[in-house]
Scaffold this active site. Structure first.
Site, PDB file in Angstrom:
ATOM      1  N   SER A  16       0.826  -1.215   0.000  1.00 16.97           N
ATOM      2  CA  SER A  16       0.000   0.000   0.000  1.00 16.97           C
ATOM      3  C   SER A  16       0.859   1.262   0.000  1.00 16.97           C
ATOM      4  O   SER A  16       2.019   1.248   0.412  1.00 16.97           O
ATOM      5  CB  SER A  16      -0.909   0.009   1.232  1.00 16.97           C
ATOM      6  OG  SER A  16      -1.652  -1.190   1.299  1.00 16.97           O
TER       7      SER A  16
HETATM    8  N1  SAH Z   1      -0.860  -3.925   3.779  1.00 16.30           N
HETATM    9  C1  SAH Z   1      -0.424  -4.746   2.668  1.00 16.30           C
HETATM   10  C2  SAH Z   1      -1.478  -4.696   1.604  1.00 16.30           C
HETATM   11  C3  SAH Z   1      -1.399  -5.806   0.630  1.00 16.30           C
HETATM   12  S1  SAH Z   1      -2.630  -5.775  -0.635  1.00 16.30           S
HETATM   13  C4  SAH Z   1       0.903  -4.187   2.157  1.00 16.30           C
HETATM   14  O1  SAH Z   1       1.075  -2.969   2.268  1.00 16.30           O
HETATM   15  O2  SAH Z   1       1.724  -4.936   1.653  1.00 16.30           O
HETATM   16  C5  SAH Z   1      -3.964  -6.670   0.097  1.00 16.30           C
HETATM   17  C6  SAH Z   1      -3.672  -8.073   0.533  1.00 16.30           C
HETATM   18  O3  SAH Z   1      -4.907  -8.651   0.950  1.00 16.30           O
HETATM   19  C7  SAH Z   1      -3.116  -8.996  -0.553  1.00 16.30           C
HETATM   20  O4  SAH Z   1      -1.940  -9.573  -0.095  1.00 16.30           O
HETATM   21  C8  SAH Z   1      -4.231 -10.061  -0.727  1.00 16.30           C
HETATM   22  O5  SAH Z   1      -3.721 -11.336  -1.044  1.00 16.30           O
HETATM   23  C9  SAH Z   1      -4.886 -10.021   0.629  1.00 16.30           C
HETATM   24  N2  SAH Z   1      -6.261 -10.519   0.693  1.00 16.30           N
HETATM   25  C10 SAH Z   1      -7.277 -10.363  -0.191  1.00 16.30           C
HETATM   26  N3  SAH Z   1      -8.385 -10.969   0.259  1.00 16.30           N
HETATM   27  C11 SAH Z   1      -8.061 -11.543   1.462  1.00 16.30           C
HETATM   28  C12 SAH Z   1      -8.773 -12.311   2.432  1.00 16.30           C
HETATM   29  N4  SAH Z   1     -10.054 -12.644   2.300  1.00 16.30           N
HETATM   30  N5  SAH Z   1      -8.109 -12.708   3.534  1.00 16.30           N
HETATM   31  C13 SAH Z   1      -6.809 -12.404   3.723  1.00 16.30           C
HETATM   32  N6  SAH Z   1      -6.084 -11.684   2.850  1.00 16.30           N
HETATM   33  C14 SAH Z   1      -6.705 -11.249   1.738  1.00 16.30           C
END
Ligand code: SAH
Length: 185
Positions: free
Chosen positions: A33
């Site tokens: 993010s």
């Molecule tokens: N805060 C993280 C954001 C990653 S993007 C960063 O800055 O790196 C969002 C993440 O949510 C992805 O890794 C995706 O695989 C995960 N995601 C999507 N749906 C999900 C769910 N139902 N449960 C757990 N993770 C999920």
């Protein structure tokens, strides 16, 4: 944010962009993010240092590491195996021992360790997954982007003695929260 080296949470080829205020690809069609929005969400959680926090969407584990600096225990759920494994390795290397990572559908929360003083969701959902509001402690704060796959509104929900109180914190754009109480595909 100065204490957590963001360049260790991006792919080697993107290290020169690690301190730009931008989201960046982390593989598996996901992104780390934008630092601004991470800072904004964590500020809105108003953590004092003693809390147990549930994070949904570990991704690169950058926000996870920031949470580990700001509260007592972090419980983070990631749906994708490769990201969960990589996140664990990174956090171990940086000696963040107050983080537990679970691979699974975060829209179900992580009932084993509930209730949580704060819950932060790092992916956009069509609505607040019921298990997450159920796993919020008295006085607890939940932050989640709600909307369609193009844009969302960041919503803060607080569990008060009289019920759940919602506030809009502004627009944002996250990848989709997939799962039983999220998007289906
Ligand atoms: N805060 C993280 C954001 C990653 S993007 C960063 O800055 O790196 C969002 C993440 O949510 C992805 O890794 C995706 O695989 C995960 N995601 C999507 N749906 C999900 C769910 N139902 N449960 C757990 N993770 C999920």
């Amino acid at each position: 944010m100065r204490r957590v080296p963001r360049h260790l949470f991006v792919e080697p080829a993107l290290v020169n962009r690690a301190y730009d205020d931008d989201p960046l690809p982390i593989g598996a069609k996901q992104t780390i993010s934008q630092p601004y929005i991470v800072g904004y969400m964590l500020q809105a959680l108003e953590l004092k240092g003693t809390e147990r926090v549930l994070e949904i969407g570990t991704g690169s584990a950058y926000q996870t590491a920031l949470l580990a600096e700001l509260c007592a225990n972090v419980f983070s759920v990631e749906k994708l195996h490769e990201l969960a494994v990589q996140a664990r390795a990174r956090l171990d290397e940086l000696c963040y021992y107050n983080v537990a990572i679970h691979m699974g559908d975060g829209t179900l929360g992580w009932s084993e360790h509930a209730p949580y003083d704060a819950i932060v969701v790092a992916a956009g959902a069509p609505g607040i997954p019921a298990p997450l509001s159920q796993q919020l402690a008295a006085g607890g704060r939940l932050i989640i982007p709600i909307g369609d796959d193009q844009s969302q509104t960041l919503k803060l929900t607080v569990r008060t003695p009289t019920g759940l109180e919602e506030t809009n914190l502004g627009g944002c754009r996250f990848v989709k929260l997939l799962g039983r109480y999220g998007w289906q595909g």
